[in-house]
Motif scaffolding. Structure first.
Motif, PDB file in Angstrom:
ATOM      1  N   GLY A   3       0.777  -1.236   0.000  1.00  0.00           N
ATOM      2  CA  GLY A   3       0.000   0.000   0.000  1.00  0.00           C
ATOM      3  C   GLY A   3       0.804   1.280   0.000  1.00  0.00           C
ATOM      4  N   GLN A   4       2.137   1.169   0.060  1.00  0.00           N
ATOM      5  CA  GLN A   4       2.976   2.379   0.050  1.00  0.00           C
ATOM      6  C   GLN A   4       3.971   2.288  -1.109  1.00  0.00           C
ATOM      7  N   PRO A   5       4.410   3.424  -1.662  1.00  0.00           N
ATOM      8  CA  PRO A   5       5.456   3.353  -2.690  1.00  0.00           C
ATOM      9  C   PRO A   5       6.728   2.750  -2.095  1.00  0.00           C
ATOM     10  N   LEU A   6       7.455   2.030  -2.897  1.00  0.00           N
ATOM     11  CA  LEU A   6       8.703   1.404  -2.463  1.00  0.00           C
ATOM     12  C   LEU A   6       9.593   2.417  -1.751  1.00  0.00           C
ATOM     13  N   LEU A   7       9.677   3.630  -2.267  1.00  0.00           N
ATOM     14  CA  LEU A   7      10.504   4.681  -1.673  1.00  0.00           C
ATOM     15  C   LEU A   7      10.114   4.964  -0.221  1.00  0.00           C
ATOM     16  N   ALA A   8       8.828   4.865   0.084  1.00  0.00           N
ATOM     17  CA  ALA A   8       8.372   5.154   1.454  1.00  0.00           C
ATOM     18  C   ALA A   8       8.963   4.159   2.448  1.00  0.00           C
TER      19      ALA A   8
ATOM     20  N   GLU B 227       6.994  13.070 -11.503  1.00  0.00           N
ATOM     21  CA  GLU B 227       5.557  13.371 -11.433  1.00  0.00           C
ATOM     22  C   GLU B 227       4.827  12.485 -10.438  1.00  0.00           C
ATOM     23  N   TRP B 228       5.583  11.781  -9.611  1.00  0.00           N
ATOM     24  CA  TRP B 228       4.966  10.829  -8.667  1.00  0.00           C
ATOM     25  C   TRP B 228       5.123  11.264  -7.211  1.00  0.00           C
ATOM     26  N   PHE B 229       6.251  11.850  -6.834  1.00  0.00           N
ATOM     27  CA  PHE B 229       6.555  12.114  -5.430  1.00  0.00           C
ATOM     28  C   PHE B 229       5.436  12.904  -4.751  1.00  0.00           C
ATOM     29  N   ASP B 230       4.971  13.945  -5.412  1.00  0.00           N
ATOM     30  CA  ASP B 230       3.970  14.829  -4.783  1.00  0.00           C
ATOM     31  C   ASP B 230       2.591  14.182  -4.673  1.00  0.00           C
ATOM     32  N   SER B 231       2.428  12.981  -5.261  1.00  0.00           N
ATOM     33  CA  SER B 231       1.137  12.283  -5.154  1.00  0.00           C
ATOM     34  C   SER B 231       0.948  11.628  -3.800  1.00  0.00           C
ATOM     35  N   TYR B 232       2.047  11.562  -3.041  1.00  0.00           N
ATOM     36  CA  TYR B 232       2.002  10.867  -1.750  1.00  0.00           C
ATOM     37  C   TYR B 232       2.272  11.853  -0.620  1.00  0.00           C
ATOM     38  N   SER B 233       1.837  11.471   0.609  1.00  0.00           N
ATOM     39  CA  SER B 233       2.160  12.310   1.769  1.00  0.00           C
ATOM     40  C   SER B 233       3.411  11.737   2.420  1.00  0.00           C
ATOM     41  N   TRP B 234       4.248  12.635   2.910  1.00  0.00           N
ATOM     42  CA  TRP B 234       5.531  12.249   3.498  1.00  0.00           C
ATOM     43  C   TRP B 234       5.624  12.911   4.867  1.00  0.00           C
ATOM     44  N   PRO B 235       5.030  12.285   5.898  1.00  0.00           N
ATOM     45  CA  PRO B 235       4.862  12.966   7.187  1.00  0.00           C
ATOM     46  C   PRO B 235       6.130  13.052   8.036  1.00  0.00           C
ATOM     47  N   GLN B 236       7.196  12.392   7.606  1.00  0.00           N
ATOM     48  CA  GLN B 236       8.373  12.322   8.460  1.00  0.00           C
ATOM     49  C   GLN B 236       9.009  13.720   8.623  1.00  0.00           C
ATOM     50  N   ALA B 237       9.190  14.151   9.861  1.00  0.00           N
ATOM     51  CA  ALA B 237       9.681  15.513  10.133  1.00  0.00           C
ATOM     52  C   ALA B 237      11.081  15.734   9.578  1.00  0.00           C
ATOM     53  N   LYS B 238      11.938  14.706   9.581  1.00  0.00           N
ATOM     54  CA  LYS B 238      13.341  14.932   9.184  1.00  0.00           C
ATOM     55  C   LYS B 238      13.561  14.743   7.681  1.00  0.00           C
TER      56      LYS B 238
END
Ligand SMILES: Nc1ccn([C@@H]2O[C@H](COP(=O)(O)OP(=O)(O)OP(=O)(O)O)[C@@H](O)[C@H]2O)c(=O)n1
Ligand SMILES: C[C@](O)(CO)[C@H](O)COP(=O)(O)O
Length: 226
Positions: A30-35, A59-70
Motif C-alpha cells: 500500500g505504500q510506494p517502495l521509496l516510502a 511526477e509521482w513524489f507529490d502524489s504521496y504524503s511524506w509525514p516524516q519531520a526529518k
C-alpha cells in the motif's frame, strides 16, 4: 558536533524493471517502495536528516504524503546515479565533517540492525565504509548463454548501500561524477587512493532491479512486520 545525513538517490527511470512508473514508486503493502526506504532511515535516531533526490521532472513524489519531520526532498536528479548523488550533495549545505550515508531508494528492505551495524563499525573511521555482502556462489563470467570463465570468489563482495563518507571527502571524490567507472560512492573514494571499510550487510538488503524483485521485497517486508 557533526551530523549524520542520509542521502537517497531516487531519480532513476528503472529501465531494467520495465514499467512506466519507476520502480521506486511501485506499491508495496500500500505504500510506494521509496516510502519503505524513507521509513527505515527516518526511524534511525542516529540520523539527523533524510534527503531524497528525485528527478526534476518527477511526477509521482507529490502524489504521496511524506509525514516524516526529518525528511527533505531535492529535485536535483542527474543523468547517472553518481551525478544525482553529486547534485544532492552539493545542495545539502553540509559541513565538511558531516557524515553522508548514501542509500539507494531501490534497497527498500534495509533492516535497522544492518544500518546500525554500519554506523557502529564505521564509527569515526578516517575514510568511511559500506555495507557489502560476501559472495557465496561460484562466479561465472560470460555473455548470456555461454560460460567464458569461472572467477575466483575469494575476497569478492557485492557492494550494497548505505555507503557512508564525510561530506568533504565525498564531494572531492565526486568531482569526477561523470566518470563511468564511478558506479558507487566507494569507487569514487577508491580513485582518490583510499580503502573504505567493508561491513557485512545482509541478503535482504538487495536492490530491486528486475520485475521479479518486487514480490521478493514484498515477502521480506511482510515477514519483517508479521
Ligand atoms: N540517474 C539516476 C539513476 C539512478 N538513481 C537511483 O540510484 C539507485 C540505484 O540505481 P538503479 O538500481 O540502477 O536504478 P535505475 O537507474 O532506476 O535502474 P535502471 O538502471 O534499470 O534504469 C536507484 O534508487 C535510482 O533511483 C538516481 O538517483 N539517478
Ligand atoms: C550503488 C550500488 O547499489 C552498489 O552495488 C550499485 O552500484 C548501483 O548500481 P546501479 O546500476 O546504479 O543500480
Amino acid at each position: 558536533m557533526s551530523q549524520r545525513i542520509a542521502l537517497i538517490p531516487a531519480a532513476g527511470h528503472g529501465s531494467r524493471f520495465g514499467t512506466a512508473t519507476p520502480k521506486q514508486y511501485q506499491l508495496l503493502h500500500g505504500q510506494p517502495l521509496l516510502a519503505h526506504t524513507v521509513n527505515v532511515l527516518c526511524g534511525c535516531a542516529a540520523i539527523d536528516r533524510v534527503v531524497v533526490v528525485i528527478s526534476p521532472g518527477d511526477e509521482w513524489f507529490d502524489s504521496y504524503s511524506w509525514p516524516q519531520a526529518k525528511l527533505e526532498v531535492l529535485r536535483a536528479g542527474g543523468a547517472s546515479r553518481a551525478q544525482s548523488v553529486a547534485n544532492g550533495l552539493a545542495a545539502l549545505a553540509a559541513d565538511e565533517d558531516d557524515w553522508v550515508l548514501v542509500h539507494d531508494a531501490a534497497r527498500c528492505c534495509l533492516s535497522p540492525d544492518a544500518l546500525q551495524r554500519l554506523l557502529d563499525e564505521v564509527g569515526d573511521d578516517a575514510i568511511g565504509g559500506i555495507l557489502a555482502q560476501p559472495v557465496a556462489d561460484t562466479v561465472k563470467q560470460g555473455k548470456v548463454g555461454r560460460i567464458a570463465a569461472t572467477v575466483p570468489r575469494d575476497n569478492l563482495w557485492l557492494a550494497q548501500t548505505p555507503q557512508m563518507f564525510r561530506a568533504g571527502l565525498l564531494a572531492e571524490a565526486l568531482q569526477d561524477a561523470a566518470n563511468p567507472a564511478i558506479t558507487d560512492e566507494a569507487s569514487a573514494i577508491e580513485l582518490l587512493g583510499h580503502a573504505p571499510r567493508l561491513v557485512v550487510g545482509e541478503a535482504q538488503n538487495f536492490k530491486v532491479t528486475w520485475p521479479g524483485d518486487l514480490a521478493l521485497a514484498a515477502a521480506i517486508l511482510a515477514a519483517r512486520h508479521a
